[in-house]
Motif scaffolding. Structure first.
Motif, PDB file in Angstrom:
ATOM      1  N   VAL A 187       0.842  -1.198   0.000  1.00 48.87           N
ATOM      2  CA  VAL A 187       0.000   0.000   0.000  1.00 48.87           C
ATOM      3  C   VAL A 187       0.877   1.249   0.000  1.00 48.87           C
ATOM      4  O   VAL A 187       0.639   2.181  -0.772  1.00 48.87           O
ATOM      5  CB  VAL A 187      -0.973  -0.002   1.201  1.00 48.87           C
ATOM      6  CG1 VAL A 187      -1.594   1.380   1.407  1.00 48.87           C
ATOM      7  CG2 VAL A 187      -2.052  -1.050   1.006  1.00 48.87           C
ATOM      8  N   ASP A 188       1.901   1.271   0.834  1.00 48.45           N
ATOM      9  CA  ASP A 188       2.790   2.432   0.887  1.00 48.45           C
ATOM     10  C   ASP A 188       3.432   2.697  -0.476  1.00 48.45           C
ATOM     11  O   ASP A 188       3.488   3.829  -0.947  1.00 48.45           O
ATOM     12  CB  ASP A 188       3.881   2.239   1.934  1.00 48.45           C
ATOM     13  CG  ASP A 188       3.347   2.265   3.358  1.00 48.45           C
ATOM     14  OD1 ASP A 188       2.187   2.675   3.566  1.00 48.45           O
ATOM     15  OD2 ASP A 188       4.097   1.846   4.269  1.00 48.45           O
ATOM     16  N   ARG A 189       3.908   1.640  -1.124  1.00 48.88           N
ATOM     17  CA  ARG A 189       4.546   1.799  -2.435  1.00 48.88           C
ATOM     18  C   ARG A 189       3.539   2.213  -3.505  1.00 48.88           C
ATOM     19  O   ARG A 189       3.845   3.013  -4.383  1.00 48.88           O
ATOM     20  CB  ARG A 189       5.276   0.527  -2.819  1.00 48.88           C
ATOM     21  CG  ARG A 189       6.510   0.327  -1.970  1.00 48.88           C
ATOM     22  CD  ARG A 189       7.261  -0.923  -2.334  1.00 48.88           C
ATOM     23  NE  ARG A 189       8.322  -1.118  -1.369  1.00 48.88           N
ATOM     24  CZ  ARG A 189       9.527  -1.534  -1.678  1.00 48.88           C
ATOM     25  NH1 ARG A 189       9.842  -1.789  -2.938  1.00 48.88           N
ATOM     26  NH2 ARG A 189      10.439  -1.699  -0.749  1.00 48.88           N
ATOM     27  N   ALA A 190       2.332   1.658  -3.427  1.00 50.45           N
ATOM     28  CA  ALA A 190       1.299   2.035  -4.390  1.00 50.45           C
ATOM     29  C   ALA A 190       0.940   3.507  -4.236  1.00 50.45           C
ATOM     30  O   ALA A 190       0.799   4.234  -5.225  1.00 50.45           O
ATOM     31  CB  ALA A 190       0.060   1.155  -4.216  1.00 50.45           C
ATOM     32  N   LEU A 191       0.798   3.978  -3.000  1.00 45.00           N
ATOM     33  CA  LEU A 191       0.496   5.387  -2.765  1.00 45.00           C
ATOM     34  C   LEU A 191       1.615   6.278  -3.298  1.00 45.00           C
ATOM     35  O   LEU A 191       1.351   7.296  -3.940  1.00 45.00           O
ATOM     36  CB  LEU A 191       0.266   5.648  -1.274  1.00 45.00           C
ATOM     37  CG  LEU A 191      -1.012   5.059  -0.684  1.00 45.00           C
ATOM     38  CD1 LEU A 191      -0.997   5.174   0.836  1.00 45.00           C
ATOM     39  CD2 LEU A 191      -2.245   5.735  -1.276  1.00 45.00           C
TER      40      LEU A 191
END
Length: 71
Positions: free
Chosen positions: A35-39
């Motif tokens: 999620v962090d990388r996608a954001l």
């Protein structure tokens, strides 16, 4: 990240429950990092929710970095 490990039999509840806990922690960590990388890559909460099979609101409520509890 992938490791070879033996899946315990449910006939040994102590070992099987320990494996369940370890797998849940591994999955949660992978989910948070993804999620962090996608954001960072510009994904929307709608896209993240869709990828995880939930609504944007549910994904944000559960996974937003500012809303996470320390574990």
């Amino acid at each position: 990240m992938a490791e070879n490990f033996r899946i315990p039999s449910p006939d040994d509840p102590v070992e099987a429950f320990a494996a369940v806990v370890a797998l849940r922690r591994l999955a949660a960590g992978l989910e948070r990092e993804t999620v962090d990388r996608a954001l960072t890559a510009g994904w929307t909460w709608a896209a993240i929710g869709q990828a995880l099979g939930m609504s944007a609101q549910a994904a944000h409520k559960r996974l937003a970095p500012a809303r996470r509890t320390a574990r």
